[in-house]
Scaffold this motif. Sequence first.
Motif, PDB file in Angstrom:
ATOM      1  N   SER A 179       0.827  -1.217   0.000  1.00  0.00           N
ATOM      2  CA  SER A 179       0.000   0.000   0.000  1.00  0.00           C
ATOM      3  C   SER A 179       0.859   1.265   0.000  1.00  0.00           C
ATOM      4  CB  SER A 179      -0.982  -0.005   1.164  1.00  0.00           C
ATOM      5  OG  SER A 179      -0.307  -0.089   2.380  1.00  0.00           O
ATOM      6  N   THR A 180       1.973   1.286   0.708  1.00  0.00           N
ATOM      7  CA  THR A 180       2.842   2.465   0.680  1.00  0.00           C
ATOM      8  C   THR A 180       3.591   2.566  -0.648  1.00  0.00           C
ATOM      9  OG1 THR A 180       4.599   1.284   1.848  1.00  0.00           O
ATOM     10  CG2 THR A 180       3.146   2.655   3.176  1.00  0.00           C
ATOM     11  N   LEU A 181       3.957   1.437  -1.237  1.00  0.00           N
ATOM     12  CA  LEU A 181       4.634   1.443  -2.538  1.00  0.00           C
ATOM     13  C   LEU A 181       3.727   2.029  -3.608  1.00  0.00           C
ATOM     14  CD1 LEU A 181       6.982  -0.978  -4.149  1.00  0.00           C
ATOM     15  CD2 LEU A 181       4.823  -0.701  -5.307  1.00  0.00           C
ATOM     16  N   THR A 182       2.478   1.592  -3.662  1.00  0.00           N
ATOM     17  CA  THR A 182       1.571   2.011  -4.725  1.00  0.00           C
ATOM     18  C   THR A 182       0.933   3.377  -4.476  1.00  0.00           C
ATOM     19  OG1 THR A 182      -0.255   0.805  -3.695  1.00  0.00           O
ATOM     20  CG2 THR A 182       1.030  -0.363  -5.367  1.00  0.00           C
ATOM     21  N   ALA A 183       1.206   3.999  -3.334  1.00  0.00           N
ATOM     22  CA  ALA A 183       0.577   5.279  -2.994  1.00  0.00           C
ATOM     23  C   ALA A 183       1.216   6.481  -3.678  1.00  0.00           C
ATOM     24  CB  ALA A 183       0.596   5.482  -1.484  1.00  0.00           C
ATOM     25  N   SER A 184       2.480   6.382  -4.052  1.00  0.00           N
ATOM     26  CA  SER A 184       3.147   7.565  -4.603  1.00  0.00           C
ATOM     27  C   SER A 184       3.566   7.386  -6.057  1.00  0.00           C
ATOM     28  CB  SER A 184       4.362   7.928  -3.742  1.00  0.00           C
ATOM     29  OG  SER A 184       5.232   6.846  -3.636  1.00  0.00           O
ATOM     30  N   SER A 185       3.763   8.508  -6.720  1.00  0.00           N
ATOM     31  CA  SER A 185       4.150   8.509  -8.128  1.00  0.00           C
ATOM     32  C   SER A 185       5.605   8.085  -8.293  1.00  0.00           C
ATOM     33  CB  SER A 185       3.980   9.915  -8.714  1.00  0.00           C
ATOM     34  OG  SER A 185       2.639  10.293  -8.680  1.00  0.00           O
ATOM     35  N   CYS A 186       5.874   7.461  -9.430  1.00  0.00           N
ATOM     36  CA  CYS A 186       7.224   6.979  -9.736  1.00  0.00           C
ATOM     37  C   CYS A 186       7.866   7.877 -10.787  1.00  0.00           C
ATOM     38  CB  CYS A 186       7.152   5.535 -10.241  1.00  0.00           C
ATOM     39  SG  CYS A 186       8.773   4.836 -10.620  1.00  0.00           S
ATOM     40  N   SER A 187       9.070   8.355 -10.503  1.00  0.00           N
ATOM     41  CA  SER A 187       9.780   9.239 -11.425  1.00  0.00           C
ATOM     42  C   SER A 187      10.263   8.518 -12.680  1.00  0.00           C
ATOM     43  CB  SER A 187      10.961   9.896 -10.725  1.00  0.00           C
ATOM     44  OG  SER A 187      11.874   8.898 -10.289  1.00  0.00           O
ATOM     45  N   ARG A 188      10.299   7.191 -12.647  1.00  0.00           N
ATOM     46  CA  ARG A 188      10.767   6.420 -13.803  1.00  0.00           C
ATOM     47  C   ARG A 188       9.652   5.563 -14.421  1.00  0.00           C
ATOM     48  NH1 ARG A 188      16.612   4.441 -11.504  1.00  0.00           N
ATOM     49  NH2 ARG A 188      17.488   6.520 -11.307  1.00  0.00           N
ATOM     50  N   HIS A 189       8.409   5.954 -14.194  1.00  0.00           N
ATOM     51  CA  HIS A 189       7.281   5.203 -14.750  1.00  0.00           C
ATOM     52  C   HIS A 189       7.339   5.271 -16.281  1.00  0.00           C
ATOM     53  CE1 HIS A 189       3.143   4.057 -15.666  1.00  0.00           C
ATOM     54  NE2 HIS A 189       3.150   3.481 -14.461  1.00  0.00           N
ATOM     55  N   PRO A 190       6.959   4.189 -16.997  1.00  0.00           N
ATOM     56  CA  PRO A 190       7.018   4.183 -18.461  1.00  0.00           C
ATOM     57  C   PRO A 190       6.173   5.278 -19.127  1.00  0.00           C
ATOM     58  CG  PRO A 190       6.462   1.999 -17.630  1.00  0.00           C
ATOM     59  CD  PRO A 190       6.560   2.904 -16.462  1.00  0.00           C
ATOM     60  N   ASN A 191       5.112   5.737 -18.473  1.00  0.00           N
ATOM     61  CA  ASN A 191       4.276   6.802 -19.042  1.00  0.00           C
ATOM     62  C   ASN A 191       4.883   8.185 -18.842  1.00  0.00           C
ATOM     63  OD1 ASN A 191       2.457   4.843 -19.741  1.00  0.00           O
ATOM     64  ND2 ASN A 191       1.084   5.236 -18.040  1.00  0.00           N
TER      65      ASN A 191
END
Length: 83
Positions: free
Chosen positions: A60-72
């Motif tokens: 839940s904490t992992l999926t709560a924030s945005s990722c700076s290296r997300h493919p989108n």
Amino acid sequence: MANFYCEYCGQKYPSVSSLTASSCSRHPNGPCKGKHKLYEGSEKSQYVCKYCGQKYPSLSTLTASSCSRHPNGPCKGKHAPAL
């Protein structure tokens, strides 16, 4: 008794049927625009984002924030758990 987690939000459910029965607030298509998705990895003491490698104590904490290296693109998607 096994626990079943949603890959998108990290919420815990007692069965796969209860997990897949309701809408997920962190679904990639938007809140309430899709069902929870079963996380097929095992329970761990730390979860790692498959895009950037950051470690978190729970799904839940992992999926709560945005990722700076997300493919989108930066801040256009959430962290996703590596199996």
